[in-house]
Design an enzyme around this catalytic site. Sequence first.
Site, PDB file in Angstrom:
ATOM      1  N   TRP A   1      40.925  65.260  80.334  1.00  0.00           N
ATOM      2  CA  TRP A   1      39.751  64.561  79.778  1.00  0.00           C
ATOM      3  C   TRP A   1      39.385  65.399  78.568  1.00  0.00           C
ATOM      4  CZ3 TRP A   1      36.679  60.300  80.471  1.00  0.00           C
ATOM      5  CH2 TRP A   1      35.403  60.332  79.892  1.00  0.00           C
TER       6      TRP A   1
ATOM      7  N   ASN B   1      41.132  73.702  82.964  1.00  0.00           N
ATOM      8  CA  ASN B   1      39.992  72.798  83.019  1.00  0.00           C
ATOM      9  C   ASN B   1      38.791  73.604  82.561  1.00  0.00           C
ATOM     10  OD1 ASN B   1      38.055  70.922  83.649  1.00  0.00           O
ATOM     11  ND2 ASN B   1      38.132  71.311  85.855  1.00  0.00           N
ATOM     12  N   GLY B   2      38.113  73.151  81.517  1.00  0.00           N
ATOM     13  CA  GLY B   2      36.933  73.886  81.055  1.00  0.00           C
ATOM     14  C   GLY B   2      36.861  73.910  79.548  1.00  0.00           C
TER      15      GLY B   2
ATOM     16  N   LYS C   1      17.076  52.058  86.221  1.00  0.00           N
ATOM     17  CA  LYS C   1      17.941  52.551  87.318  1.00  0.00           C
ATOM     18  C   LYS C   1      17.652  51.774  88.598  1.00  0.00           C
ATOM     19  CE  LYS C   1      20.400  54.163  85.711  1.00  0.00           C
ATOM     20  NZ  LYS C   1      20.618  54.515  84.338  1.00  0.00           N
TER      21      LYS C   1
ATOM     22  N   ARG D   1      39.256  59.485  88.569  1.00  0.00           N
ATOM     23  CA  ARG D   1      38.193  59.998  87.710  1.00  0.00           C
ATOM     24  C   ARG D   1      38.360  59.572  86.256  1.00  0.00           C
ATOM     25  NH1 ARG D   1      38.385  65.107  87.013  1.00  0.00           N
ATOM     26  NH2 ARG D   1      40.620  65.026  87.238  1.00  0.00           N
TER      27      ARG D   1
HETATM   28  O1  M6R Z   1      28.695  53.210  77.231  1.00  0.00           O
HETATM   29  P1  M6R Z   1      27.357  52.989  76.644  1.00  0.00           P
HETATM   30  O2  M6R Z   1      26.473  54.188  76.706  1.00  0.00           O
HETATM   31  O3  M6R Z   1      27.407  52.442  75.244  1.00  0.00           O
HETATM   32  O4  M6R Z   1      26.695  51.866  77.543  1.00  0.00           O
HETATM   33  C1  M6R Z   1      25.453  51.307  77.241  1.00  0.00           C
HETATM   34  C2  M6R Z   1      24.891  50.546  78.417  1.00  0.00           C
HETATM   35  O5  M6R Z   1      25.732  49.478  78.746  1.00  0.00           O
HETATM   36  C3  M6R Z   1      24.689  51.432  79.633  1.00  0.00           C
HETATM   37  O6  M6R Z   1      23.867  52.522  79.352  1.00  0.00           O
HETATM   38  C4  M6R Z   1      24.070  50.630  80.799  1.00  0.00           C
HETATM   39  O7  M6R Z   1      22.756  50.285  80.495  1.00  0.00           O
HETATM   40  C5  M6R Z   1      24.177  51.460  82.079  1.00  0.00           C
HETATM   41  N1  M6R Z   1      24.671  50.666  83.148  1.00  0.00           N
HETATM   42  C6  M6R Z   1      22.888  52.034  82.509  1.00  0.00           C
HETATM   43  O8  M6R Z   1      22.922  52.666  83.734  1.00  0.00           O
END
Ligand code: M6R
Length: 619
Positions: A84, A108-109, A494, A35
């Site tokens: 994280w 975690n939280g 997407k 993760r």
């Molecule tokens: O890590 P970032 O938000 O700066 O990345 C920007 C883009 O590379 C990122 O949003 C890209 O378009 C994704 N793969 C979209 O799903």
Amino acid sequence: ARLFGDSLMCGIIAYSGYRKALPILIEGLRRLEYRGYDSAGVALCDGEKVFVTRAEGKLSNLVELLEEKDGGEDATIGIGHTRWATHGRPSSTNAHPHTAGRVSLIHNGIVENYAELKESLKKQGVKFNSDTDTEIIAHLLNIHLSNSEDKIEALRQVCAEIEGSYAFVAFDAQDPSRLMIAKNSSPVIIGKKEREVFVASDVSALLEHTRDVIAVHDGDIAVVSPERIYIENNGKEVIRQSHHITWDPVTAQKGGYKHFMLKEIFEQPEVIGDTIRGRLDRKANAIDISEMRLTKEDLEPIKRVILIACGTAWHACLVGKFYIESFAGLPCEVDYASEFRYRDPILDSSTLVVAVTQSGETLDTLSAITLASKSCMTAAICNVIGSSITRATDRVLFTRAGPEISVASTKAFTTQLVSLYMLGLYIGQTKGRIDKETANTLIKELTKLPAVAEESLKCEEKIKSLAQRFHLAKDFLYLGRGLCYPIALEGALKLKEISYIHAEGYPAGEMKHGPIALIDENMPVVVVLQKSDIYFDKTLSNLKEVEARGGKILSVTDTTGHGELAKISHCVVEIPYISQWLSPITLSLPLQLLAYYIAVENGTDVDQPRNLAKSVTVE
Ligand code: M6R
């Protein structure tokens, strides 16, 4: 699936039994490694002494440190953690476990009221060694345990004081074999074997040892040992069923979902809630993002805002423009970082430039914000604490989406939208551009968002059947107006990314100026319509132009039972209404699902689509 782990932020593993704890903890942490995290640590107890080791960076750093150190190897009790960061930068001192007196603790939280609790503990003479909210829990537990010597009573007291989301596990050096657990919102599970007990945030950390796990529920506190599992809720003992988990290790990492993308889509109600958590001053009815260090004095000279980003984050900025202009009353421009950095942008001390990025490592965005910081005030909205972009500017608002593993961004996008909403409102309130009543309504609506997002995801089955019907189409057109136009762009991105189908996002009102030539009976047209006086009817008229040319209209809307829309649409996906300003967030969810299920139908590599990298650190 969420009951059995798939922790969003940190990874937790704890053991009490007869075997050596360290290898069990390290193996458990290794299973949680997929993760991503920024630091890791373990605390071991051999019945007499406590040995804590923590390291920034990869698990291998922790393992190396442990190899150099003596002590704790024979301990049969221990807790381990991968962090994280949410409060305090990634470092070995901020890594867990945190110790306070006799207590060692992992968490975690997010503790929402950490600032006031820290202040009050400081007044009582407590000294802090880290910047984390977690250390507060360790101190509180230590104090209550020393007062009552009763573990359950101490847990009750701690949980009555802390607000927020948490799953924590702790041991008491004076009686270490009985692990103490509390849960609210963040996941935690218990695994039982003869003469052994395990606790973890994710089922994947336990599978090697046991497949029979008990899901701890919200509000539960527990004291568990190899001999006994005691769980109580609301002051009464409760018996929680044990479940047999049949998932293979890879499925377990995905929390039972087929792909990380789907898991992350379904995490959105929770991470949206996390992103809002602790940032609303309910008494003053105001947004409190003071952590961003964007003060009233800073904002005084600001007359214009520029939002810069790439890809999905750029789409979030297009929605953000509406928030900044309407809530803060400031002109707002949106720029691709890759364009901005090579132009001669006109910047001065009255301009605030905000970089929006999930990873904080996108090279174009980093270069653009570095350029801007030479002549104006800068800030960032980012998901990764300690990332390069958060070091290039002093003012950062963190989205709390947790690690996003799928290359296609989903939960990072919606938490960026939430953050931009809060930023617009914050600037508006601070500059006195928004009246109290409007702010009140906007904040109230925001608090409803996690629940409405959850409801909106119930369209999954309908989307699945749409995907089966349309997955062979060669091109898709996505249309929207106003706040829905960026959502149409994001929906198209997407689909392109993960299904390799050509898709184009367009403002519905512009269609007649060109793209209308593309429409025929083979062209699915996905339209995003929000319940709004201005845009709904206008978009409807644009759709009639599509219908007249035989295009297949797939409508996604927050308006229910609209006869006219149903008449011209091949299918209408309806989600519940939230508000004009927040519907871009909820309307994105069906589009994410549509892209996902079309890609699944077409058998593409959903989580790692061809030619794409999660973080683009090259030009
Ligand atoms: O890590 P970032 O938000 O700066 O990345 C920007 C883009 O590379 C990122 O949003 C890209 O378009 C994704 N793969 C979209 O799903």
